[in-house]
Design an enzyme around this catalytic site. Structure first.
Site, PDB file in Angstrom:
ATOM      1  N   SER A  18      22.113  17.937  23.082  1.00 44.40           N
ATOM      2  CA  SER A  18      22.168  16.703  23.864  1.00 44.40           C
ATOM      3  C   SER A  18      22.111  15.501  22.943  1.00 44.40           C
ATOM      4  O   SER A  18      21.364  15.497  21.953  1.00 44.40           O
ATOM      5  CB  SER A  18      20.994  16.638  24.847  1.00 44.40           C
ATOM      6  OG  SER A  18      20.955  15.382  25.504  1.00 44.40           O
ATOM      7  N   LYS A  72      15.787  18.812  21.643  1.00 38.97           N
ATOM      8  CA  LYS A  72      17.234  18.886  21.440  1.00 38.97           C
ATOM      9  C   LYS A  72      17.630  18.392  20.053  1.00 38.97           C
ATOM     10  O   LYS A  72      18.616  18.867  19.469  1.00 38.97           O
ATOM     11  CB  LYS A  72      17.967  18.099  22.526  1.00 38.97           C
ATOM     12  CG  LYS A  72      17.947  18.768  23.882  1.00 38.97           C
ATOM     13  CD  LYS A  72      18.644  20.123  23.851  1.00 38.97           C
ATOM     14  CE  LYS A  72      18.796  20.717  25.245  1.00 38.97           C
ATOM     15  NZ  LYS A  72      19.524  22.011  25.218  1.00 38.97           N
TER      16      LYS A  72
END
Length: 227
Positions: free
Chosen positions: A128, A155
């Site tokens: 992400s 992430k």
């Protein structure tokens, strides 16, 4: 036949990625923690199912052993399993990193012997841009206003693991992906996102790279992203 394993694939982007890869002729293994949901998804898709909890070493080893016994190799691994914690405390941090980052290590390490037997081994990490320092410090980016410290941090770790694996395993392509804001169960509270079909196409794009494709990148649908 391309042998593919997708973690967390009983719903959302993982499920749709499986559907699209099946249409391209892949033999797809649906990895899911919950046996009932995983088997139901596999039946709906016409794929195979392996019980796989990325936070459990024994589960991961068993899933990869099943694929090894049946196929003898693995061509594509998609790290799709993930969680989004809104609490900010120690237990939530442990859950976030165990699933979103440590899980990548568990599955990758178990899968490496099988991937090395492939003629075109490929690993895709659904990461992400919420984990990109560039994005979260840029007021013009939507990530700037997302109050998701643990998701973002885990992430970021997922993307770094992808780059480090690409460096240490030059015979295997490792790429991380920002799939785009997607309407899934995980993002329902934010009331944002496009249909999973559009985001899954980006996963499929990286999962079907040729032997000369890139490795060690972090991409979205427009190309490489700074992070």
């Amino acid at each position: 036949m391309t042998i593919t394993l997708i973690t967390g694939a009983n719903k959302g982007i993982g499920f749709e990625t499986a559907r699209q890869l099946l249409a391209l002729g892949h033999e797809v293994y649906i990895g899911a923690r919950d046996v009932e949901r995983g088997e139901k998804a596999a039946v709906a898709l016409g794929s195979r199912f392996v019980q796989l909890d990325v936070t459990d070493d024994a589960s991961v080893r068993s899933a990869l052993a099943t694929i090894d016994s049946a196929e003898g190799r693995l061509d594509v691994l998609v790290h799709n399993a993930g969680i989004l914690e809104t609490d900010l405390d120690g237990p939530a941090a442990l859950r976030s990193f165990d699933t979103n980052a440590v899980g990548i290590v568990r599955v990758t390490e178990a899968a490496l012997p099988l991937l090395r037997r492939s003629s075109n081994p490929t690993v895709v990490t659904v990461s992400s841009s919420a984990g990109s320092f560039w994005a979260v410090t840029n007021p013009e980016r939507p990530e700037f206003g997302l109050p998701l410290a643990l998701y973002s941090a885990s992430k970021s770790a997922a993307t770094m693991l992808t780059v480090q694996y690409a460096k240490s395993q030059p015979g295997i392509k490792f790429n991380a992906l920002e799939p785009g804001p997607t309407a899934t169960d995980m993002t329902a509270a934010f009331n944002i996102g496009r249909p999973v079909e559009e985001s899954a196409r980006q996963v499929v794009r990286l999962a079907t790279l040729g032997p000369s494709g890139p490795t060690g990148t972090f991409q979205d649908e427009a190309g490489e992203l700074p992070w």
